[in-house]
Design an enzyme around this catalytic site. Structure first.
Site: not given
Ligand code: NAD
Length: 468
Positions: A221, A223, A225-226, A243, A277
Protein backbone atom coordinates in the site's frame (compact mmCIF):
# COMPACT_ATOMS: atom_id res chain seq x y z
CA UNK A 1 -27.57 -8.13 -4.49
CA UNK A 2 -24.99 -10.40 -2.90
CA UNK A 3 -24.13 -10.04 0.77
CA UNK A 4 -20.60 -11.19 1.58
CA UNK A 5 -19.34 -12.61 4.85
CA UNK A 6 -16.12 -12.85 6.81
CA UNK A 7 -14.40 -16.22 6.72
CA UNK A 8 -13.14 -17.23 10.14
CA UNK A 9 -12.13 -20.74 11.15
CA UNK A 10 -13.39 -22.11 7.85
CA UNK A 11 -16.90 -20.73 8.30
CA UNK A 12 -18.87 -17.80 6.93
CA UNK A 13 -19.35 -15.27 9.70
CA UNK A 14 -22.18 -12.82 9.13
CA UNK A 15 -21.71 -9.36 10.61
CA UNK A 16 -24.39 -7.10 12.04
CA UNK A 17 -23.30 -4.22 9.84
CA UNK A 18 -22.28 -4.02 6.19
CA UNK A 19 -20.97 -1.43 3.78
CA UNK A 20 -21.70 -0.92 0.10
CA UNK A 21 -19.06 -1.60 -2.50
CA UNK A 22 -19.70 0.35 -5.70
CA UNK A 23 -18.69 -0.24 -9.30
CA UNK A 24 -16.48 2.72 -10.21
CA UNK A 25 -17.63 2.54 -13.84
CA UNK A 26 -21.33 2.95 -13.08
CA UNK A 27 -21.72 3.87 -9.41
CA UNK A 28 -24.00 0.84 -8.97
CA UNK A 29 -23.73 -1.19 -5.77
CA UNK A 30 -21.87 -4.44 -6.51
CA UNK A 31 -22.39 -6.08 -3.15
CA UNK A 32 -22.57 -5.61 0.58
CA UNK A 33 -19.30 -6.22 2.39
CA UNK A 34 -19.20 -7.30 6.02
CA UNK A 35 -18.06 -4.69 8.50
CA UNK A 36 -15.90 -6.54 11.01
CA UNK A 37 -15.76 -5.44 14.62
CA UNK A 38 -12.80 -5.59 16.98
CA UNK A 39 -14.35 -8.84 18.26
CA UNK A 40 -14.34 -10.35 14.75
CA UNK A 41 -10.69 -9.40 14.38
CA UNK A 42 -9.88 -11.15 17.67
CA UNK A 43 -11.81 -14.23 16.53
CA UNK A 44 -9.89 -14.34 13.23
CA UNK A 45 -6.53 -14.08 14.98
CA UNK A 46 -7.56 -16.69 17.54
CA UNK A 47 -8.62 -19.07 14.74
CA UNK A 48 -5.28 -18.57 12.99
CA UNK A 49 -3.41 -19.17 16.24
CA UNK A 50 -5.40 -22.34 16.95
CA UNK A 51 -4.75 -23.70 13.45
CA UNK A 52 -1.02 -22.97 13.54
CA UNK A 53 0.33 -26.01 15.48
CA UNK A 54 -1.25 -28.60 13.18
CA UNK A 55 -0.58 -26.65 9.96
CA UNK A 56 3.06 -25.95 10.80
CA UNK A 57 3.64 -29.59 11.71
CA UNK A 58 2.39 -30.95 8.41
CA UNK A 59 5.12 -31.98 6.03
CA UNK A 60 6.26 -29.53 3.39
CA UNK A 61 4.97 -31.94 0.74
CA UNK A 62 1.50 -31.94 2.28
CA UNK A 63 1.42 -28.15 2.35
CA UNK A 64 2.62 -28.03 -1.26
CA UNK A 65 -0.28 -30.27 -2.33
CA UNK A 66 -2.79 -28.08 -0.49
CA UNK A 67 -1.29 -24.92 -2.00
CA UNK A 68 -1.67 -26.45 -5.48
CA UNK A 69 -5.29 -27.24 -4.55
CA UNK A 70 -5.77 -23.56 -3.68
CA UNK A 71 -4.45 -22.62 -7.12
CA UNK A 72 -6.78 -25.16 -8.78
CA UNK A 73 -9.77 -23.77 -6.89
CA UNK A 74 -8.98 -20.28 -8.19
CA UNK A 75 -8.73 -21.72 -11.70
CA UNK A 76 -12.14 -23.42 -11.41
CA UNK A 77 -13.75 -20.11 -10.47
CA UNK A 78 -11.58 -17.83 -12.62
CA UNK A 79 -14.36 -16.24 -14.65
CA UNK A 80 -16.57 -15.63 -11.62
CA UNK A 81 -13.66 -14.00 -9.77
CA UNK A 82 -12.66 -11.93 -12.81
CA UNK A 83 -16.18 -10.56 -13.23
CA UNK A 84 -16.41 -9.69 -9.55
CA UNK A 85 -12.99 -8.04 -9.73
CA UNK A 86 -13.99 -5.91 -12.73
CA UNK A 87 -17.24 -4.94 -11.03
CA UNK A 88 -15.61 -3.69 -7.85
CA UNK A 89 -12.22 -2.49 -9.11
CA UNK A 90 -13.20 -1.11 -12.51
CA UNK A 91 -10.37 -2.70 -14.51
CA UNK A 92 -11.59 -4.31 -17.75
CA UNK A 93 -12.04 -8.04 -18.15
CA UNK A 94 -9.64 -7.89 -21.07
CA UNK A 95 -6.24 -6.39 -21.79
CA UNK A 96 -4.09 -6.48 -18.68
CA UNK A 97 -7.29 -6.50 -16.65
CA UNK A 98 -9.22 -8.93 -14.46
CA UNK A 99 -8.79 -12.14 -16.46
CA UNK A 100 -5.08 -11.41 -16.67
CA UNK A 101 -4.94 -10.74 -12.91
CA UNK A 102 -6.89 -13.84 -11.88
CA UNK A 103 -4.93 -16.03 -14.32
CA UNK A 104 -1.71 -14.53 -13.01
CA UNK A 105 -2.76 -15.16 -9.42
CA UNK A 106 -3.42 -18.81 -10.22
CA UNK A 107 -0.08 -19.21 -12.01
CA UNK A 108 1.71 -17.48 -9.13
CA UNK A 109 0.01 -19.78 -6.64
CA UNK A 110 1.13 -22.89 -8.55
CA UNK A 111 4.66 -21.57 -8.91
CA UNK A 112 4.92 -20.73 -5.21
CA UNK A 113 3.47 -24.11 -4.24
CA UNK A 114 6.41 -25.97 -5.74
CA UNK A 115 9.13 -24.00 -3.92
CA UNK A 116 11.23 -25.94 -1.44
CA UNK A 117 12.61 -25.03 1.97
CA UNK A 118 15.52 -27.42 2.34
CA UNK A 119 17.70 -27.64 5.42
CA UNK A 120 21.06 -26.06 4.59
CA UNK A 121 24.10 -27.86 5.97
CA UNK A 122 26.64 -25.13 6.78
CA UNK A 123 29.28 -27.40 8.26
CA UNK A 124 29.64 -31.15 8.68
CA UNK A 125 33.09 -32.22 9.86
CA UNK A 126 35.03 -33.47 12.86
CA UNK A 127 34.14 -30.32 14.76
CA UNK A 128 30.44 -30.97 14.37
CA UNK A 129 27.44 -30.43 12.17
CA UNK A 130 25.71 -27.07 11.76
CA UNK A 131 22.38 -26.83 10.00
CA UNK A 132 20.21 -23.86 9.00
CA UNK A 133 16.50 -24.55 9.36
CA UNK A 134 13.70 -22.24 8.20
CA UNK A 135 10.75 -22.35 10.56
CA UNK A 136 7.33 -20.71 10.23
CA UNK A 137 6.78 -17.50 12.17
CA UNK A 138 3.18 -18.01 13.35
CA UNK A 139 0.22 -15.83 12.41
CA UNK A 140 0.85 -13.62 9.38
CA UNK A 141 -1.32 -10.56 8.77
CA UNK A 142 -1.78 -9.65 5.10
CA UNK A 143 -3.01 -6.13 4.36
CA UNK A 144 -3.71 -5.30 0.73
CA UNK A 145 -4.53 -2.26 -1.45
CA UNK A 146 -7.24 -1.69 -4.07
CA UNK A 147 -5.25 -1.73 -7.31
CA UNK A 148 -4.58 -5.49 -7.72
CA UNK A 149 -6.70 -6.93 -4.90
CA UNK A 150 -6.66 -10.53 -6.09
CA UNK A 151 -3.05 -10.84 -7.22
CA UNK A 152 -1.58 -9.09 -4.21
CA UNK A 153 -3.65 -11.17 -1.77
CA UNK A 154 -2.29 -14.33 -3.40
CA UNK A 155 1.28 -12.98 -3.39
CA UNK A 156 0.97 -12.51 0.36
CA UNK A 157 -0.95 -15.64 1.26
CA UNK A 158 0.75 -18.39 -0.72
CA UNK A 159 4.34 -18.12 0.56
CA UNK A 160 3.07 -17.55 4.10
CA UNK A 161 0.99 -20.74 3.98
CA UNK A 162 3.64 -22.82 2.23
CA UNK A 163 6.19 -21.93 4.90
CA UNK A 164 3.78 -23.21 7.59
CA UNK A 165 2.21 -19.98 8.83
CA UNK A 166 -1.48 -19.28 9.19
CA UNK A 167 -2.96 -16.07 7.81
CA UNK A 168 -5.45 -13.32 8.52
CA UNK A 169 -6.10 -11.36 5.33
CA UNK A 170 -7.50 -7.83 5.29
CA UNK A 171 -8.40 -6.36 1.89
CA UNK A 172 -8.87 -2.67 1.15
CA UNK A 173 -12.35 -1.34 1.99
CA UNK A 174 -12.55 -0.13 -1.63
CA UNK A 175 -12.20 -3.64 -3.09
CA UNK A 176 -12.92 -6.31 -0.47
CA UNK A 177 -15.31 -8.57 -2.39
CA UNK A 178 -12.96 -10.57 -4.63
CA UNK A 179 -10.72 -11.39 -1.67
CA UNK A 180 -13.69 -12.39 0.51
CA UNK A 181 -15.01 -14.71 -2.21
CA UNK A 182 -11.58 -16.13 -3.05
CA UNK A 183 -10.87 -16.94 0.61
CA UNK A 184 -14.30 -18.54 0.92
CA UNK A 185 -13.58 -20.73 -2.10
CA UNK A 186 -10.12 -21.84 -1.06
CA UNK A 187 -11.40 -22.70 2.41
CA UNK A 188 -13.13 -25.61 0.66
CA UNK A 189 -9.68 -27.20 0.38
CA UNK A 190 -7.75 -25.74 3.33
CA UNK A 191 -8.16 -26.88 6.95
CA UNK A 192 -10.27 -24.46 9.07
CA UNK A 193 -8.46 -21.47 10.52
CA UNK A 194 -5.43 -21.68 8.23
CA UNK A 195 -6.66 -18.77 6.09
CA UNK A 196 -9.11 -16.22 7.49
CA UNK A 197 -10.38 -12.94 6.06
CA UNK A 198 -11.82 -9.87 7.70
CA UNK A 199 -13.07 -6.69 6.03
CA UNK A 200 -14.19 -3.31 7.25
CA UNK A 201 -12.76 0.01 8.21
CA UNK A 202 -9.10 1.05 8.26
CA UNK A 203 -8.80 0.62 12.05
CA UNK A 204 -8.63 -3.14 11.39
CA UNK A 205 -5.29 -2.71 9.61
CA UNK A 206 -3.80 -0.76 12.48
CA UNK A 207 -5.17 -3.25 15.04
CA UNK A 208 -3.82 -6.23 13.08
CA UNK A 209 -0.39 -4.77 12.57
CA UNK A 210 0.10 -4.00 16.25
CA UNK A 211 -1.57 -7.15 17.63
CA UNK A 212 0.74 -9.12 19.96
CA UNK A 213 -0.38 -12.48 18.51
CA UNK A 214 0.64 -11.52 14.96
CA UNK A 215 4.20 -12.55 14.15
CA UNK A 216 4.59 -10.91 10.76
CA UNK A 217 2.85 -8.29 8.68
CA UNK A 218 3.04 -8.32 4.92
CA UNK A 219 1.68 -5.04 3.64
CA UNK A 220 1.23 -3.56 0.18
CA UNK A 221 0.00 0.00 0.00
CA UNK A 222 1.01 3.58 0.41
CA UNK A 223 4.27 4.70 1.99
CA UNK A 224 2.38 6.71 4.60
CA UNK A 225 0.47 3.67 5.85
CA UNK A 226 3.63 1.56 5.62
CA UNK A 227 5.38 3.91 8.03
CA UNK A 228 2.50 3.64 10.50
CA UNK A 229 2.69 -0.15 10.29
CA UNK A 230 6.44 -0.04 10.81
CA UNK A 231 6.01 1.87 14.06
CA UNK A 232 2.95 -0.16 15.17
CA UNK A 233 4.91 -3.37 14.71
CA UNK A 234 7.90 -2.20 16.73
CA UNK A 235 6.54 -3.00 20.18
CA UNK A 236 6.33 -6.74 19.49
CA UNK A 237 9.24 -6.82 17.03
CA UNK A 238 7.19 -8.23 14.17
CA UNK A 239 8.72 -9.42 10.95
CA UNK A 240 7.75 -7.06 8.14
CA UNK A 241 7.55 -7.08 4.39
CA UNK A 242 6.48 -3.65 3.16
CA UNK A 243 5.74 -3.09 -0.54
CA UNK A 244 5.07 0.63 -0.74
CA UNK A 245 4.65 3.44 -3.22
CA UNK A 246 6.80 4.11 -6.24
CA UNK A 247 7.60 7.02 -8.52
CA UNK A 248 9.52 5.15 -11.19
CA UNK A 249 11.59 7.06 -13.71
CA UNK A 250 12.15 5.97 -17.31
CA UNK A 251 15.07 7.42 -19.26
CA UNK A 252 14.89 7.41 -23.07
CA UNK A 253 18.30 7.69 -24.76
CA UNK A 254 18.70 9.53 -28.09
CA UNK A 255 19.28 6.39 -30.18
CA UNK A 256 15.74 4.91 -29.91
CA UNK A 257 13.16 4.71 -32.67
CA UNK A 258 10.32 6.80 -31.14
CA UNK A 259 7.59 5.03 -33.09
CA UNK A 260 8.88 1.58 -32.17
CA UNK A 261 8.95 2.23 -28.41
CA UNK A 262 5.65 4.14 -28.17
CA UNK A 263 3.54 1.06 -27.38
CA UNK A 264 5.99 -0.21 -24.75
CA UNK A 265 6.24 3.20 -23.11
CA UNK A 266 2.48 3.60 -23.07
CA UNK A 267 1.75 0.30 -21.33
CA UNK A 268 4.64 0.77 -18.94
CA UNK A 269 2.92 3.89 -17.68
CA UNK A 270 -0.77 3.09 -18.15
CA UNK A 271 -0.98 -0.55 -17.05
CA UNK A 272 -4.07 -0.78 -14.83
CA UNK A 273 -4.78 2.85 -15.70
CA UNK A 274 -1.53 3.91 -14.03
CA UNK A 275 -2.74 2.49 -10.71
CA UNK A 276 0.29 0.23 -10.47
CA UNK A 277 3.04 0.53 -7.91
CA UNK A 278 5.84 -0.15 -10.38
CA UNK A 279 4.39 1.69 -13.36
CA UNK A 280 6.53 4.23 -15.20
CA UNK A 281 5.54 7.50 -13.53
CA UNK A 282 8.11 10.03 -14.83
CA UNK A 283 9.40 9.87 -18.39
CA UNK A 284 12.71 11.59 -19.19
CA UNK A 285 13.33 11.93 -22.94
CA UNK A 286 16.43 13.25 -24.68
CA UNK A 287 15.98 16.63 -26.33
CA UNK A 288 16.92 15.33 -29.82
CA UNK A 289 13.91 12.97 -29.96
CA UNK A 290 11.63 14.65 -27.42
CA UNK A 291 9.03 15.95 -29.87
CA UNK A 292 8.95 12.68 -31.83
CA UNK A 293 8.43 10.60 -28.67
CA UNK A 294 5.64 12.94 -27.54
CA UNK A 295 3.94 12.69 -30.93
CA UNK A 296 4.12 8.88 -31.22
CA UNK A 297 3.05 8.35 -27.62
CA UNK A 298 0.05 10.64 -28.14
CA UNK A 299 -0.89 8.91 -31.40
CA UNK A 300 -0.75 5.51 -29.71
CA UNK A 301 -2.72 6.68 -26.66
CA UNK A 302 -5.52 8.16 -28.76
CA UNK A 303 -6.60 4.73 -29.95
CA UNK A 304 -6.97 3.01 -26.58
CA UNK A 305 -10.55 1.96 -25.85
CA UNK A 306 -11.52 3.20 -22.37
CA UNK A 307 -14.84 2.45 -20.72
CA UNK A 308 -16.91 0.08 -18.59
CA UNK A 309 -14.73 -2.92 -17.88
CA UNK A 310 -17.54 -5.42 -18.42
CA UNK A 311 -17.66 -4.40 -22.09
CA UNK A 312 -15.31 -6.85 -23.80
CA UNK A 313 -13.71 -4.32 -26.14
CA UNK A 314 -12.39 -1.94 -23.46
CA UNK A 315 -8.83 -2.27 -22.18
CA UNK A 316 -8.71 0.58 -19.66
CA UNK A 317 -11.34 1.59 -17.13
CA UNK A 318 -12.00 4.32 -14.58
CA UNK A 319 -9.96 5.47 -11.62
CA UNK A 320 -10.97 3.15 -8.80
CA UNK A 321 -12.14 5.68 -6.22
CA UNK A 322 -12.89 9.34 -5.56
CA UNK A 323 -9.97 9.80 -3.15
CA UNK A 324 -7.47 8.82 -5.87
CA UNK A 325 -9.38 10.72 -8.56
CA UNK A 326 -9.13 13.93 -6.50
CA UNK A 327 -5.37 13.42 -6.05
CA UNK A 328 -4.99 13.16 -9.84
CA UNK A 329 -7.07 16.30 -10.44
CA UNK A 330 -4.91 18.15 -7.92
CA UNK A 331 -1.61 17.01 -9.46
CA UNK A 332 -2.73 17.88 -13.01
CA UNK A 333 -3.73 21.35 -11.80
CA UNK A 334 -0.24 21.73 -10.31
CA UNK A 335 1.29 20.60 -13.61
CA UNK A 336 -0.73 23.12 -15.63
CA UNK A 337 0.06 25.91 -13.16
CA UNK A 338 3.75 25.01 -13.43
CA UNK A 339 3.81 25.48 -17.20
CA UNK A 340 3.04 21.91 -18.27
CA UNK A 341 1.89 21.56 -21.89
CA UNK A 342 -1.09 19.19 -22.13
CA UNK A 343 -0.62 16.88 -25.11
CA UNK A 344 -3.87 15.05 -24.47
CA UNK A 345 -6.46 14.71 -21.71
CA UNK A 346 -6.09 16.85 -18.64
CA UNK A 347 -9.76 17.84 -18.35
CA UNK A 348 -11.75 16.69 -15.33
CA UNK A 349 -14.92 14.87 -16.48
CA UNK A 350 -18.20 16.40 -15.41
CA UNK A 351 -20.48 15.01 -12.73
CA UNK A 352 -19.81 11.82 -10.79
CA UNK A 353 -17.70 10.12 -13.47
CA UNK A 354 -14.47 8.48 -12.35
CA UNK A 355 -13.23 8.18 -15.95
CA UNK A 356 -10.25 10.51 -15.81
CA UNK A 357 -8.94 10.73 -19.41
CA UNK A 358 -5.55 9.40 -20.47
CA UNK A 359 -3.34 12.42 -19.93
CA UNK A 360 0.13 13.26 -21.26
CA UNK A 361 1.81 16.45 -20.06
CA UNK A 362 5.04 17.77 -21.60
CA UNK A 363 7.59 20.42 -20.58
CA UNK A 364 7.63 19.65 -16.86
CA UNK A 365 10.66 19.16 -14.65
CA UNK A 366 11.65 17.95 -11.20
CA UNK A 367 10.23 20.36 -8.65
CA UNK A 368 6.73 20.14 -10.11
CA UNK A 369 4.42 18.05 -7.93
CA UNK A 370 3.28 15.85 -10.82
CA UNK A 371 6.92 14.80 -11.26
CA UNK A 372 7.92 14.62 -7.61
CA UNK A 373 4.83 12.82 -6.23
CA UNK A 374 3.23 9.50 -7.11
CA UNK A 375 0.18 10.21 -9.29
CA UNK A 376 -1.11 6.61 -9.32
CA UNK A 377 -3.49 7.25 -12.20
CA UNK A 378 -3.69 7.73 -15.98
CA UNK A 379 -1.36 10.73 -16.19
CA UNK A 380 2.25 10.83 -17.37
CA UNK A 381 4.65 13.80 -17.09
CA UNK A 382 7.28 13.94 -19.86
CA UNK A 383 10.52 15.72 -19.04
CA UNK A 384 13.13 16.94 -21.53
CA UNK A 385 16.84 16.38 -20.83
CA UNK A 386 20.15 16.96 -22.58
CA UNK A 387 22.82 15.74 -20.16
CA UNK A 388 23.02 12.09 -19.14
CA UNK A 389 24.59 12.68 -15.72
CA UNK A 390 21.98 15.28 -14.94
CA UNK A 391 19.09 13.00 -15.90
CA UNK A 392 20.43 10.14 -13.78
CA UNK A 393 20.64 12.54 -10.84
CA UNK A 394 17.06 13.69 -11.48
CA UNK A 395 15.78 10.11 -11.72
CA UNK A 396 17.39 9.35 -8.35
CA UNK A 397 16.28 12.60 -6.74
CA UNK A 398 13.16 11.07 -5.22
CA UNK A 399 12.42 9.40 -1.87
CA UNK A 400 10.98 6.35 -3.66
CA UNK A 401 13.02 3.53 -5.12
CA UNK A 402 10.75 0.83 -6.52
CA UNK A 403 11.66 0.53 -10.21
CA UNK A 404 13.27 2.34 -13.11
CA UNK A 405 14.01 1.82 -16.79
CA UNK A 406 16.33 2.82 -19.59
CA UNK A 407 15.28 2.73 -23.24
CA UNK A 408 17.94 2.38 -25.94
CA UNK A 409 19.15 0.30 -28.89
CA UNK A 410 22.50 0.01 -27.10
CA UNK A 411 21.74 -2.68 -24.53
CA UNK A 412 25.15 -2.54 -22.85
CA UNK A 413 24.98 1.20 -22.39
CA UNK A 414 21.40 0.96 -21.12
CA UNK A 415 22.39 -1.80 -18.65
CA UNK A 416 25.19 0.36 -17.26
CA UNK A 417 22.84 3.32 -16.73
CA UNK A 418 20.09 1.08 -15.30
CA UNK A 419 22.50 -0.15 -12.64
CA UNK A 420 23.00 3.42 -11.46
CA UNK A 421 19.29 3.89 -10.75
CA UNK A 422 18.41 3.72 -7.05
CA UNK A 423 15.64 1.14 -7.23
CA UNK A 424 14.81 -2.46 -6.45
CA UNK A 425 14.17 -3.43 -10.08
CA UNK A 426 15.73 -1.88 -13.17
CA UNK A 427 14.57 -2.77 -16.67
CA UNK A 428 15.96 -2.18 -20.15
CA UNK A 429 13.40 -1.41 -22.88
CA UNK A 430 10.52 -2.46 -20.66
CA UNK A 431 9.02 -1.53 -17.33
CA UNK A 432 6.77 -3.06 -14.66
CA UNK A 433 7.48 -6.64 -15.77
CA UNK A 434 7.46 -9.09 -12.85
CA UNK A 435 7.74 -12.88 -12.54
CA UNK A 436 7.10 -15.33 -9.70
CA UNK A 437 10.69 -16.61 -9.82
CA UNK A 438 12.28 -13.17 -9.50
CA UNK A 439 12.40 -11.23 -6.21
CA UNK A 440 10.53 -7.95 -6.21
CA UNK A 441 10.80 -5.12 -3.69
CA UNK A 442 11.70 -1.49 -3.20
CA UNK A 443 14.60 0.44 -1.76
CA UNK A 444 14.52 3.80 0.05
CA UNK A 445 10.90 4.72 0.97
CA UNK A 446 9.44 2.10 -1.37
CA UNK A 447 9.67 -0.62 1.19
CA UNK A 448 11.40 -3.29 3.12
CA UNK A 449 12.15 -6.83 2.00
CA UNK A 450 11.03 -8.65 -1.13
CA UNK A 451 8.25 -10.88 -2.38
CA UNK A 452 8.31 -13.81 -4.85
CA UNK A 453 10.88 -16.55 -5.45
CA UNK A 454 12.96 -18.26 -2.77
CA UNK A 455 13.93 -14.89 -1.34
CA UNK A 456 10.29 -13.91 -0.84
CA UNK A 457 9.47 -17.30 0.67
CA UNK A 458 12.34 -16.93 3.12
CA UNK A 459 10.75 -13.75 4.48
CA UNK A 460 7.95 -15.93 5.81
CA UNK A 461 10.35 -17.88 7.99
CA UNK A 462 12.58 -17.46 11.00
CA UNK A 463 16.03 -19.00 10.81
CA UNK A 464 16.96 -21.51 13.46
CA UNK A 465 20.54 -22.74 13.47
CA UNK A 466 21.17 -26.18 14.91
CA UNK A 467 24.62 -27.16 16.22
CA UNK A 468 25.02 -30.87 16.90
P1 NAD B 1 -3.31 2.49 1.54
O1 NAD B 1 -2.03 2.56 2.28
O2 NAD B 1 -4.25 3.63 1.66
O3 NAD B 1 -4.14 1.21 1.98
C1 NAD B 1 -3.62 -0.11 1.89
C2 NAD B 1 -4.24 -0.98 2.96
O4 NAD B 1 -3.86 -0.50 4.26
C3 NAD B 1 -5.76 -1.01 2.95
O5 NAD B 1 -6.17 -2.35 3.20
C4 NAD B 1 -6.12 -0.11 4.12
O6 NAD B 1 -7.37 -0.43 4.69
C5 NAD B 1 -5.00 -0.44 5.09
N1 NAD B 1 -4.76 0.57 6.13
C6 NAD B 1 -5.17 1.87 6.17
N2 NAD B 1 -4.71 2.47 7.30
C7 NAD B 1 -3.97 1.55 7.95
C8 NAD B 1 -3.20 1.56 9.16
N3 NAD B 1 -3.08 2.67 9.90
N4 NAD B 1 -2.55 0.44 9.52
C9 NAD B 1 -2.61 -0.68 8.76
N5 NAD B 1 -3.33 -0.76 7.61
C10 NAD B 1 -4.01 0.34 7.21
O7 NAD B 1 -2.90 2.23 0.03
P2 NAD B 1 -3.84 2.14 -1.25
O8 NAD B 1 -4.30 3.54 -1.58
O9 NAD B 1 -4.87 1.07 -1.04
O10 NAD B 1 -2.84 1.63 -2.37
C11 NAD B 1 -2.13 2.48 -3.21
C12 NAD B 1 -0.66 2.53 -2.84
O11 NAD B 1 -0.13 1.22 -2.77
C13 NAD B 1 0.20 3.26 -3.83
O12 NAD B 1 1.10 4.12 -3.17
C14 NAD B 1 0.98 2.16 -4.52
O13 NAD B 1 2.20 2.56 -5.09
C15 NAD B 1 1.12 1.18 -3.43
N6 NAD B 1 1.36 -0.16 -3.96
C16 NAD B 1 2.60 -0.71 -3.82
C17 NAD B 1 2.87 -1.96 -4.35
C18 NAD B 1 4.23 -2.58 -4.23
O14 NAD B 1 4.37 -3.76 -4.48
N7 NAD B 1 5.27 -1.85 -3.85
C19 NAD B 1 1.86 -2.65 -5.03
C20 NAD B 1 0.62 -2.07 -5.15
C21 NAD B 1 0.38 -0.83 -4.60
Amino acid sequence: MATFALIIDGKRVETAEHFEVRNPSTGAVVGLAPKATRGDLEAAIAAAQAAFPAWSQRTHTERQALCHAVADKIGEHAEELARLLTSEQGKPLNGMGSRFEVGGAQAWAHYTAQLELPVKVIQDNNEGRIELHRKPIGVVASITPWNFPMAIAIWHIMPALLAGNTVVSKPSPYTPLTTLRMVELVNEVLPPGVLNVIAGEDFLGAALSSHPAVGKVVFTGSTGTGKKIFSGAAETMKRLTLELGGNDAGIVLPDVDPQQIAEGLFWSAFINNGQTCAALKRLYVHDSIYDAVCTHLTNYAKNIPVGDGLTETNVLGPVQNRMQFNKIVDLVAAAKAGGGRVLMGGETPAGDSLFYPITLIADLDNGNRLVDEEQFGPVLPIIRYTDLEEVIAKANDNPNGLGGSVWSKDIQKARAIAQRLECGTAWVNKHAAIQPNVPFGGVKNSGLGVEFSDEGLHENTNIQVLYS
